[in-house]
Write an enzyme that holds these catalytic residues in place. Structure first.
Site, PDB file in Angstrom:
ATOM      1  N   SER A  49      -5.633   1.230   7.136  1.00  0.00           N
ATOM      2  CA  SER A  49      -4.904   1.434   5.892  1.00  0.00           C
ATOM      3  C   SER A  49      -4.417   2.888   5.793  1.00  0.00           C
ATOM      4  O   SER A  49      -3.628   3.327   6.614  1.00  0.00           O
ATOM      5  CB  SER A  49      -5.775   1.035   4.713  1.00  0.00           C
ATOM      6  OG  SER A  49      -5.013   0.831   3.550  1.00  0.00           O
ATOM      7  N   ASP A 205      -4.141  -5.837   4.936  1.00  0.00           N
ATOM      8  CA  ASP A 205      -4.889  -4.586   5.096  1.00  0.00           C
ATOM      9  C   ASP A 205      -6.112  -4.737   5.999  1.00  0.00           C
ATOM     10  O   ASP A 205      -6.925  -5.649   5.822  1.00  0.00           O
ATOM     11  CB  ASP A 205      -5.352  -4.150   3.700  1.00  0.00           C
ATOM     12  CG  ASP A 205      -5.692  -2.683   3.612  1.00  0.00           C
ATOM     13  OD1 ASP A 205      -6.407  -2.198   4.499  1.00  0.00           O
ATOM     14  OD2 ASP A 205      -5.259  -2.033   2.648  1.00  0.00           O
TER      15      ASP A 205
END
Length: 301
Positions: A49, A205
């Site tokens: 991320s 993610d």
């Protein structure tokens, strides 16, 4: 070419944490490098991320205060232009984010499921059923505006989770995936940003497995982990930092972790996606670097 036969192999793991995490990790790493820690010499950088974006900048030798200011100015201009073209409000995630709804979805994903991949798949199913207004290609373009176009030469592993089957992936230059697309996938928090298509599959993610995915650095002699928060003792979604670190230590790796201190967490504020958190988080990262630099120098070598 660096001779790795006469020194320990080293890996740097950069965890997730929104735009506040990007700013804090950038400040921290810049401060450590100014103190003499040669992070650019890492044999592997793992980014999840926020950490994927910071990892790209580090690998390209662009992690400097001056360059970050240029990137922010350029990306803000692109976001304004692309969102205007799409008729969207001038925010990265056009759909409001509910932390309560997301927490409920994560809890629901654990019901009746024991395998970590299956739990992630249920969370992915929840995300796929709730598309956002922001178009996927606009999201990828916003990420591309902040990054170099090509993959760096040094080894970089960008983490993401397949939202269809819950499988965990690390993307690198060898996989033939556009750099911005890999980073966008790693940064895609479901219901905030659009899922990103890679080889026909939707990705979300990498933090949907672990905020750090530190076990992706297994096999290296020294592993430096930078985490924006404490992941706790265990998770049904995947191995948390404490578990990964214990396993790596049992396999003869030395692991050094840096978690955001109290001042840094205060700088993050209540919403790590809020652009207002960028400057205070960056400064907090610089300050924390001064506090830990001597220990990191001794560890990294």
């Amino acid at each position: 070419m660096t001779d790795t036969t006469t020194r320990p192999t080293r890996a740097l793991v950069l965890g997730g944490g929104g735009v506040a995490g990007i700013a804090w990790e950038s400040g921290l790493l810049i401060g450590l490098m100014e103190a003499g820690v040669d992070l650019e010499a890492a044999d592997l950088v793992v980014g999840t991320s926020a950490g994927s974006s910071v990892g790209v900048m580090l690998r390209h030798g662009l992690l400097t205060t001056e360059h970050l200011q240029e990137v922010l100015a350029a990306s803000e201009a692109v976001e304004e232009r692309t969102n205007d073209d799409a008729g969207l409000p001038q925010t990265e995630g056009s759909q409001s984010y509910s932390s309560t709804a997301f927490a409920d979805a994560k809890l629901d994903a654990t019901r009746g499921v024991t395998e970590e991949q299956d739990v992630r798949a249920k969370l992915g199913e929840w995300g796929r059923a709730r598309p956002v207004d922001l178009p996927e290609e606009t999201w990828v373009a916003q990420i591309a505006a902040r990054l170099p176009r090509d993959w760096p030469e040094g080894r970089l592993a960008i983490t993401a989770v397949n939202a269809a089957d819950g499988s965990f992936h690390t993307f690198g230059a060898q996989d033939g995936v556009e750099l911005a697309r890999a980073v966008a996938a790693s940064c895609t928090l479901p219901t905030v940003f659009p899922l990103v298509t890679i080889d026909g599959d939707p990705y979300m993610d990498g933090g949907m497995r672990s905020a750090t995915n530190a076990d992706a650095a297994a096999g290296h002699d020294r592993v430096l982990v930078v985490a924006c928060s404490d992941e706790g003792a265990a998770s049904p979604f995947g191995p948390v930092l404490a578990q990964a670190a214990e396993r790596m230590r049992n396999e003869s790796s030395d692991v050094f972790t840096i978690e955001a201190d109290a001042a840094s967490r205060t700088a993050f504020g209540p919403n790590v996606l809020d652009p207002a958190s960028i400057e205070p988080s960056f400064l907090a990262g610089l300050a924390q670097a001064q506090a830990v630099a001597a220990d990191v120098v001794a560890f990294w070598g």
